[in-house]
Motif scaffolding. Structure first.
Motif, PDB file in Angstrom:
ATOM      1  N   ARG A  58      -7.448   9.458   4.523  1.00  0.00           N
ATOM      2  CA  ARG A  58      -7.029   8.789   3.295  1.00  0.00           C
ATOM      3  C   ARG A  58      -6.944   9.784   2.136  1.00  0.00           C
ATOM      4  NH1 ARG A  58      -7.013   3.265   1.363  1.00  0.00           N
ATOM      5  NH2 ARG A  58      -7.220   2.637   3.518  1.00  0.00           N
ATOM      6  N   GLU A  59      -7.959  10.639   2.018  1.00  0.00           N
ATOM      7  CA  GLU A  59      -7.953  11.655   0.945  1.00  0.00           C
ATOM      8  C   GLU A  59      -6.771  12.602   1.122  1.00  0.00           C
ATOM      9  OE1 GLU A  59     -12.777  12.126   0.303  1.00  0.00           O
ATOM     10  OE2 GLU A  59     -11.682  13.482   1.606  1.00  0.00           O
ATOM     11  N   PHE A  60      -6.526  12.967   2.392  1.00  0.00           N
ATOM     12  CA  PHE A  60      -5.455  13.917   2.664  1.00  0.00           C
ATOM     13  C   PHE A  60      -4.103  13.368   2.227  1.00  0.00           C
ATOM     14  CE2 PHE A  60      -1.964  15.228   5.409  1.00  0.00           C
ATOM     15  CZ  PHE A  60      -1.965  16.590   5.183  1.00  0.00           C
ATOM     16  N   TRP A  61      -3.828  12.110   2.566  1.00  0.00           N
ATOM     17  CA  TRP A  61      -2.522  11.546   2.237  1.00  0.00           C
ATOM     18  C   TRP A  61      -2.358  11.359   0.742  1.00  0.00           C
ATOM     19  CZ3 TRP A  61       1.161  12.205   5.455  1.00  0.00           C
ATOM     20  CH2 TRP A  61       0.910  12.232   6.822  1.00  0.00           C
ATOM     21  N   ARG A  62      -3.468  11.041   0.037  1.00  0.00           N
ATOM     22  CA  ARG A  62      -3.394  10.959  -1.440  1.00  0.00           C
ATOM     23  C   ARG A  62      -3.050  12.324  -2.010  1.00  0.00           C
ATOM     24  NH1 ARG A  62      -6.331   6.251  -4.469  1.00  0.00           N
ATOM     25  NH2 ARG A  62      -5.553   4.718  -2.996  1.00  0.00           N
ATOM     26  N   ASP A  63      -3.754  13.334  -1.484  1.00  0.00           N
ATOM     27  CA  ASP A  63      -3.531  14.692  -1.962  1.00  0.00           C
ATOM     28  C   ASP A  63      -2.075  15.101  -1.715  1.00  0.00           C
ATOM     29  OD1 ASP A  63      -4.673  17.305  -2.863  1.00  0.00           O
ATOM     30  OD2 ASP A  63      -3.876  17.912  -0.916  1.00  0.00           O
ATOM     31  N   GLN A  64      -1.591  14.720  -0.536  1.00  0.00           N
ATOM     32  CA  GLN A  64      -0.209  15.052  -0.140  1.00  0.00           C
ATOM     33  C   GLN A  64       0.800  14.477  -1.130  1.00  0.00           C
ATOM     34  OE1 GLN A  64       0.575  16.819   2.562  1.00  0.00           O
ATOM     35  NE2 GLN A  64       2.326  15.991   3.646  1.00  0.00           N
ATOM     36  N   THR A  65       0.649  13.184  -1.461  1.00  0.00           N
ATOM     37  CA  THR A  65       1.617  12.558  -2.369  1.00  0.00           C
ATOM     38  C   THR A  65       1.446  13.077  -3.794  1.00  0.00           C
ATOM     39  OG1 THR A  65       0.147  10.657  -2.369  1.00  0.00           O
ATOM     40  CG2 THR A  65       2.166  10.442  -1.114  1.00  0.00           C
ATOM     41  N   ASP A  66       0.185  13.416  -4.179  1.00  0.00           N
ATOM     42  CA  ASP A  66      -0.008  13.993  -5.510  1.00  0.00           C
ATOM     43  C   ASP A  66       0.676  15.348  -5.622  1.00  0.00           C
ATOM     44  OD1 ASP A  66      -1.411  11.775  -6.121  1.00  0.00           O
ATOM     45  OD2 ASP A  66      -3.397  12.672  -5.951  1.00  0.00           O
ATOM     46  N   THR A  73      16.585  -2.902  -1.674  1.00  0.00           N
ATOM     47  CA  THR A  73      15.891  -1.690  -1.204  1.00  0.00           C
ATOM     48  C   THR A  73      14.776  -1.291  -2.162  1.00  0.00           C
ATOM     49  OG1 THR A  73      17.444  -0.206  -2.340  1.00  0.00           O
ATOM     50  CG2 THR A  73      17.956  -0.777  -0.059  1.00  0.00           C
ATOM     51  N   ILE A  74      14.863  -1.715  -3.429  1.00  0.00           N
ATOM     52  CA  ILE A  74      13.819  -1.327  -4.391  1.00  0.00           C
ATOM     53  C   ILE A  74      12.485  -2.022  -4.061  1.00  0.00           C
ATOM     54  CG2 ILE A  74      13.173  -1.254  -6.824  1.00  0.00           C
ATOM     55  CD1 ILE A  74      16.232  -1.151  -7.429  1.00  0.00           C
ATOM     56  N   PRO A  75      12.440  -3.384  -3.973  1.00  0.00           N
ATOM     57  CA  PRO A  75      11.163  -3.988  -3.562  1.00  0.00           C
ATOM     58  C   PRO A  75      10.702  -3.563  -2.178  1.00  0.00           C
ATOM     59  CG  PRO A  75      12.904  -5.659  -3.742  1.00  0.00           C
ATOM     60  CD  PRO A  75      13.421  -4.403  -4.363  1.00  0.00           C
ATOM     61  N   ILE A  76      11.648  -3.300  -1.251  1.00  0.00           N
ATOM     62  CA  ILE A  76      11.242  -2.844   0.087  1.00  0.00           C
ATOM     63  C   ILE A  76      10.516  -1.495  -0.023  1.00  0.00           C
ATOM     64  CG2 ILE A  76      12.099  -2.009   2.323  1.00  0.00           C
ATOM     65  CD1 ILE A  76      14.350  -4.101   2.122  1.00  0.00           C
ATOM     66  N   ALA A  77      11.102  -0.584  -0.831  1.00  0.00           N
ATOM     67  CA  ALA A  77      10.482   0.739  -0.993  1.00  0.00           C
ATOM     68  C   ALA A  77       9.120   0.619  -1.682  1.00  0.00           C
ATOM     69  CB  ALA A  77      11.401   1.658  -1.789  1.00  0.00           C
ATOM     70  N   LEU A  78       9.008  -0.256  -2.684  1.00  0.00           N
ATOM     71  CA  LEU A  78       7.720  -0.447  -3.376  1.00  0.00           C
ATOM     72  C   LEU A  78       6.668  -0.956  -2.393  1.00  0.00           C
ATOM     73  CD1 LEU A  78       8.914  -2.113  -6.713  1.00  0.00           C
ATOM     74  CD2 LEU A  78       8.147   0.243  -6.412  1.00  0.00           C
ATOM     75  N   PHE A  79       7.075  -1.908  -1.552  1.00  0.00           N
ATOM     76  CA  PHE A  79       6.159  -2.451  -0.552  1.00  0.00           C
ATOM     77  C   PHE A  79       5.707  -1.349   0.412  1.00  0.00           C
ATOM     78  CE2 PHE A  79       6.104  -3.938   3.919  1.00  0.00           C
ATOM     79  CZ  PHE A  79       4.885  -4.611   3.897  1.00  0.00           C
ATOM     80  N   MET A  80       6.690  -0.523   0.870  1.00  0.00           N
ATOM     81  CA  MET A  80       6.355   0.572   1.791  1.00  0.00           C
ATOM     82  C   MET A  80       5.392   1.562   1.130  1.00  0.00           C
ATOM     83  SD  MET A  80      10.111   1.392   3.378  1.00  0.00           S
ATOM     84  CE  MET A  80       9.635   2.842   4.305  1.00  0.00           C
ATOM     85  N   GLY A  81       5.643   1.861  -0.141  1.00  0.00           N
ATOM     86  CA  GLY A  81       4.782   2.807  -0.856  1.00  0.00           C
ATOM     87  C   GLY A  81       3.352   2.306  -0.951  1.00  0.00           C
ATOM     88  N   CYS A  82       3.192   1.014  -1.304  1.00  0.00           N
ATOM     89  CA  CYS A  82       1.842   0.439  -1.431  1.00  0.00           C
ATOM     90  C   CYS A  82       1.156   0.371  -0.064  1.00  0.00           C
ATOM     91  CB  CYS A  82       1.914  -0.955  -2.061  1.00  0.00           C
ATOM     92  SG  CYS A  82       2.439  -0.888  -3.774  1.00  0.00           S
ATOM     93  N   TYR A  83       1.912   0.039   0.967  1.00  0.00           N
ATOM     94  CA  TYR A  83       1.380  -0.039   2.337  1.00  0.00           C
ATOM     95  C   TYR A  83       0.788   1.315   2.740  1.00  0.00           C
ATOM     96  CZ  TYR A  83       1.604  -1.200   7.384  1.00  0.00           C
ATOM     97  OH  TYR A  83       1.318  -1.447   8.701  1.00  0.00           O
ATOM     98  N   LEU A  84       1.561   2.393   2.444  1.00  0.00           N
ATOM     99  CA  LEU A  84       1.108   3.732   2.824  1.00  0.00           C
ATOM    100  C   LEU A  84      -0.039   4.216   1.945  1.00  0.00           C
ATOM    101  CD1 LEU A  84       4.334   5.796   3.559  1.00  0.00           C
ATOM    102  CD2 LEU A  84       2.495   5.272   5.142  1.00  0.00           C
ATOM    103  N   ARG A  85      -0.064   3.771   0.705  1.00  0.00           N
ATOM    104  CA  ARG A  85      -1.089   4.265  -0.213  1.00  0.00           C
ATOM    105  C   ARG A  85      -2.421   3.561   0.007  1.00  0.00           C
ATOM    106  NH1 ARG A  85      -1.340   8.584  -3.936  1.00  0.00           N
ATOM    107  NH2 ARG A  85      -2.726   8.064  -5.643  1.00  0.00           N
ATOM    108  N   PHE A  86      -2.373   2.233   0.167  1.00  0.00           N
ATOM    109  CA  PHE A  86      -3.621   1.477   0.168  1.00  0.00           C
ATOM    110  C   PHE A  86      -4.001   0.912   1.524  1.00  0.00           C
ATOM    111  CE2 PHE A  86      -1.641   0.879  -4.060  1.00  0.00           C
ATOM    112  CZ  PHE A  86      -2.531   1.650  -4.779  1.00  0.00           C
ATOM    113  N   PHE A  87      -3.016   0.533   2.335  1.00  0.00           N
ATOM    114  CA  PHE A  87      -3.330  -0.223   3.544  1.00  0.00           C
ATOM    115  C   PHE A  87      -3.487   0.694   4.761  1.00  0.00           C
ATOM    116  CE2 PHE A  87      -1.879  -3.368   6.900  1.00  0.00           C
ATOM    117  CZ  PHE A  87      -3.120  -3.997   6.954  1.00  0.00           C
ATOM    118  N   ARG A  88      -2.457   1.413   5.117  1.00  0.00           N
ATOM    119  CA  ARG A  88      -2.550   2.294   6.284  1.00  0.00           C
ATOM    120  C   ARG A  88      -1.950   3.660   5.949  1.00  0.00           C
ATOM    121  NH1 ARG A  88      -3.521   0.161  11.329  1.00  0.00           N
ATOM    122  NH2 ARG A  88      -1.979   1.391  12.419  1.00  0.00           N
ATOM    123  N   PRO A  89      -2.743   4.537   5.301  1.00  0.00           N
ATOM    124  CA  PRO A  89      -2.201   5.846   4.918  1.00  0.00           C
ATOM    125  C   PRO A  89      -1.786   6.661   6.136  1.00  0.00           C
ATOM    126  CG  PRO A  89      -4.349   5.443   3.905  1.00  0.00           C
ATOM    127  CD  PRO A  89      -4.143   4.362   4.908  1.00  0.00           C
TER     128      PRO A  89
END
Lengths: 75, 382
Positions: free
Chosen positions: A56-64, B158-174
C-alpha cells in the motif's frame, strides 16, 4: 492434458506480459531490488537504510512520484 | 581419448574444433540457463509494450481515417515509406543517443550540444509543437462530439469511470491494475452501448446535443481540472484504461480485417487531393496528408517519448533497434489497419456521421453526395 498444460502456460504468459506492460509487477520488482541492494550493501544510493515499504505504501509513493514527474504520452 | 588409448598421435586442430564447438553450445544453452536462473531474463518485450503504449494513442487511428478522403494511395505510401525511411529512423536514433547519454531528454541534449541559447530555442520549439498537437487533438475531439449525444454521453462517462478506478486503486485494492482495467473496460463498453440508447431518448437529444463552442469550453475546463487534480485520481487510471483499449483495438482490427477481407473501391487519388474541398478535412494533399498522418509515419512528438522514460529502462544497446525502430513499425501497422477500415466503410457512415467532420465541410456534404457512386467509398457487395 499436454494441450491443456500448453494453453495454461500460454495464458500465464499473456497475463505476465499484460501485467508487465500495465506496470502491475512494479511492487514485485521493488521487493526484489530492495532485497538485492539494501540487504547486501546495507544501504541504497544515498547511504541510508530504507525499510521495505508495504504494498500500500509503495503504490502511494508510486503515484506521488507520478504527480511530481508526469510522463508524456504521444498522439 | 580413443586416440590416446590406441596410442595414436592427436592433431592439434581438434583442440580448436572441440573448443569452438563447446563454446558455441555453452553460449547457446548454458548461458541461457544461467540467464534464466540467475540473471534477470531479458524483458525487452515488456519494454516494447511500454514504449508502444507511450507513442501510440488515438493518432494512428484518427489520422488515416482523416486522410482516407484523399484516396487510398497517398495515405498508404506515406504511412509505409514514411515510417521506414523517416519516422522509425528518428525514433531509433533519438532513443539510441538518449540512452548513450544516460537517458537525457531531448531538451537537455540540445542544451548540451547547442549551448544555452540554442537549447532554450529548442525547448520553446518543443513547447510550441506540444501546443499544436494538443490543439489538433482537441479539434478532433470537438468535431467528433459536436451534435452527437451518443459521443458526449460515452466520452463523458469515461470521467466517472476513471474516478472510480482511481479510488479503487488508491483505497480498496492498491496495485491491482489489470483487475481494475478489466472492470473499467467492461464499464466503458457499457457506456458506449448506453450512449446508443441515450441517443434515442428525448432527454438525450435535449441536454446532450451540444454545439462546437459548448464542447470546446467543456474541453478547456476539463483540461484545467484534470491538470490540477492528483495524478492517481484521474490521469493514471485513464492511462491504464487507454493502454488496455489500445491493445484490444489492434487485436480486433487485425481479426476483423482478416475475416472480412474488405474490397477497396475508392479511387487511388481522389479529386479532393488537388481541389482541397474534402468532406472531412478541407485541404489539398500537400501539406494535409503529412499533417493528418503524423503518428504512424513520422511524428516529432516521438522524439520526446524516445528521450523520456524508455531510454532509462533499456538494459543494453542492442535493444534500441528492436524498441525504437520496431515500436513505431507496430504503430504504422495500426495506422494501415485504420486506413483499411476507413476505406472499407460505407461513405454514408464515414462522412456524415459527425465523426471528425468540421463545420464548413458540412456545407460540402451536398457536393460530396453529388459525386458519382463509383467515386465514393463502399463496402464490398453494395
Amino acid at each position: 492434458m499436454t494441450v491443456l498444460a500448453g494453453v495454461r502456460k500460454g495464458a500465464r504468459g499473456v497475463i505476465w506480459y499484460l501485467k508487465g506492460v500495465l506496470g502491475e509487477d512494479a511492487y514485485e520488482k521493488y521487493v526484489a531490488h530492495h532485497a538485492a541492494c539494501c540487504e547486501t550493501d546495507a544501504a541504497d544510493f544515498d547511504g541510508a537504510q530504507h525499510p521495505l515499504m508495504t504494498a500500500r505504501e509503495f503504490w502511494r509513493d508510486q503515484t506521488d512520484r507520478q504527480d511530481q514527474n508526469p510522463q508524456g504520452r504521444c498522439c | 581419448m580413443l586416440a590416446v588409448v590406441r596410442g595414436e598421435t592427436v592433431n592439434a586442430i581438434w583442440f580448436v574444433f572441440a573448443a569452438i564447438c563447446t563454446y558455441l553450445i555453452g553460449y547457446r544453452f548454458y548461458s541461457k540457463f544461467i540467464e534464466k536462473h540467475i540473471v534477470r531474463p531479458d524483458d525487452r518485450h515488456v519494454l516494447f509494450g511500454h514504449h508502444f503504449a507511450a507513442i501510440a494513442g488515438s493518432g494512428p487511428l484518427v489520422g488515416p481515417v482523416l486522410a482516407a478522403q484523399l484516396g487510398y494511395l497517398p495515405g498508404t505510401i506515406w504511412t509505409i515509406v514514411g515510417v521506414v525511411l523517416a519516422g522509425a529512423v528518428q525514433d531509433y536514433l533519438v532513443l539510441h543517443f538518449s540512452m548513450r547519454r544516460g537517458g537525457r531528454s531531448l531538451g537537455q541534449m540540445a542544451r548540451d550540444e547547442l549551448g544555452v541559447i540554442g537549447g532554450t530555442a529548442a525547448l520553446i520549439a518543443t513547447l510550441v509543437i506540444m501546443v499544436i498537437i494538443v490543439a489538433i487533438l482537441a479539434l478532433v475531439v470537438t468535431n467528433a462530439l459536436a451534435e452527437s449525444p451518443w459521443g458526449v454521453f460515452s466520452v463523458g462517462m469515461t470521467i466517472p469511470i476513471a474516478l472510480f478506478m482511481g479510488c479503487y486503486l488508491r483505497f480498496f485494492r492498491p496495485g491491482k491494475i489489470t483487475e481494475i482495467s478489466i472492470i473499467g473496460f467492461v464499464l466503458l463498453i457499457a457506456a458506449i452501448v448506453g450512449g446508443g440508447m441515450v441517443n434515442g431518448t428525448e432527454w438525450g437529444q435535449t441536454y446532450l446535443l451540444l454545439d462546437k463552442v459548448t464542447i470546446a469550453w467543456g474541453i478547456i475546463i476539463y483540461g484545467f481540472i484534470a491538470a490540477i487534480l492528483p495524478v492517481w485520481l484521474l490521469l493514471a487510471p485513464r492511462d491504464y484504461l487507454s493502454t488496455f483499449m489500445k491493445i484490444g483495438t489492434i487485436g480486433m482490427l487485425a481479426v476483423a480485417i482478416v475475416i472480412i477481407r474488405p474490397e477497396i473501391s475508392v479511387p487511388a487519388v481522389s479529386g479532393f487531393a488537388t481541389t482541397g474541398t474534402g468532406p472531412v478535412v478541407a485541404g489539398t494533399l500537400f501539406p494535409f496528408l503529412f499533417v493528418t498522418i503524423a503518428c504512424g509515419a513520422l511524428s516529432g512528438f516521438h522524439a520526446l517519448i524516445a528521450s523520456g522514460t524508455t531510454p532509462k529502462l533499456i538494459q543494453k544497446e542492442r535493444q534500441t533497434r528492436f524498441i525504437g525502430y520496431g515500436g513505431i513499425l507496430m504503430e504504422s501497422l495500426v495506422a494501415i489497419m485504420a486506413l483499411v477500415a476507413a476505406l472499407s466503410i460505407d461513405h454514408g457512415i464515414y462522412a456524415p456521421a459527425g465523426f471528425i467532420m468540421t463545420a464548413p465541410e458540412k456545407v460540402l456534404q451536398a457536393e460530396w453526395d453529388a459525386l458519382p457512386v463509383e467515386k465514393k467509398i463502399k463496402v464490398k457487395g453494395r
